[in-house]
Design a protein around this motif. Sequence first.
Motif, PDB file in Angstrom:
ATOM      1  N   GLU A 236      -9.141 -16.200  -1.836  1.00 60.81           N
ATOM      2  CA  GLU A 236      -7.710 -16.680  -1.896  1.00 60.81           C
ATOM      3  C   GLU A 236      -6.945 -15.599  -1.838  1.00 60.81           C
ATOM      4  OE1 GLU A 236      -5.257 -19.374  -4.882  1.00 60.81           O
ATOM      5  OE2 GLU A 236      -7.302 -19.848  -4.674  1.00 60.81           O
TER       6      GLU A 236
ATOM      7  N   THR B 261      -3.572 -13.595  -2.297  1.00 59.51           N
ATOM      8  CA  THR B 261      -2.655 -13.234  -3.690  1.00 59.51           C
ATOM      9  C   THR B 261      -1.557 -13.092  -3.156  1.00 59.51           C
ATOM     10  OG1 THR B 261      -3.461 -11.250  -3.858  1.00 59.51           O
ATOM     11  CG2 THR B 261      -4.781 -12.628  -5.080  1.00 59.51           C
ATOM     12  N   ARG B 262      -0.615 -12.789  -3.839  1.00 62.21           N
ATOM     13  CA  ARG B 262       0.669 -12.323  -3.821  1.00 62.21           C
ATOM     14  C   ARG B 262       0.835 -10.874  -3.255  1.00 62.21           C
ATOM     15  NH1 ARG B 262       5.088 -15.765  -5.186  1.00 62.21           N
ATOM     16  NH2 ARG B 262       4.485 -17.383  -6.725  1.00 62.21           N
ATOM     17  N   GLU B 263       0.210 -10.033  -3.766  1.00 63.42           N
ATOM     18  CA  GLU B 263      -0.199  -8.691  -3.419  1.00 63.42           C
ATOM     19  C   GLU B 263      -0.555  -8.586  -1.811  1.00 63.42           C
ATOM     20  OE1 GLU B 263      -1.915  -9.261  -6.593  1.00 63.42           O
ATOM     21  OE2 GLU B 263      -0.075  -9.218  -7.511  1.00 63.42           O
TER      22      GLU B 263
ATOM     23  N   MET C 182      -0.417 -10.756   0.151  1.00 57.68           N
ATOM     24  CA  MET C 182       0.780 -11.121   1.130  1.00 57.68           C
ATOM     25  C   MET C 182       1.836 -10.063   1.515  1.00 57.68           C
ATOM     26  SD  MET C 182      -0.149 -14.220   2.582  1.00 57.68           S
ATOM     27  CE  MET C 182       1.207 -14.376   3.161  1.00 57.68           C
ATOM     28  N   LYS C 183       2.234  -9.563   0.233  1.00 59.15           N
ATOM     29  CA  LYS C 183       3.214  -8.350   0.325  1.00 59.15           C
ATOM     30  C   LYS C 183       2.741  -7.187   1.240  1.00 59.15           C
ATOM     31  CE  LYS C 183       5.293  -8.954  -4.018  1.00 59.15           C
ATOM     32  NZ  LYS C 183       5.523  -8.464  -5.388  1.00 59.15           N
TER      33      LYS C 183
END
Length: 112
Positions: free
Chosen positions: A23, A25-27, A29-30
Amino acid sequence: MMAAVATRQAKENQVVDKDDAPELTREMMKKAGRGREVLPETVLAQFRRGPGRPPADNPKVPVSIRLDKDVVDHFKATGEGWQTRINSILQDAKSGRLKAVKPSSPPLKRRA
């Protein structure tokens, strides 16, 4: 032939391990970049679109016209391109190749 069927059945029966597709994660995506920035030119070239359809010399004009149902049904029954066939008949009437019925009285004036 049997080998192809066996290969397809094996692929259908495979269980996808969630670790193969974790999945996001925000990291993650950054850190992700735009395709133009991270993909090689050879990959990007596969997704480029051409210039599209050239502009028509005589573009069509969308209109709304009321026709009798039996007339529309007749042309629709002739299959795809029925609107083009109606346009062709109207072109023939305009050029004199088809006798158009001329009204015996002047056209009605529209109310404002």
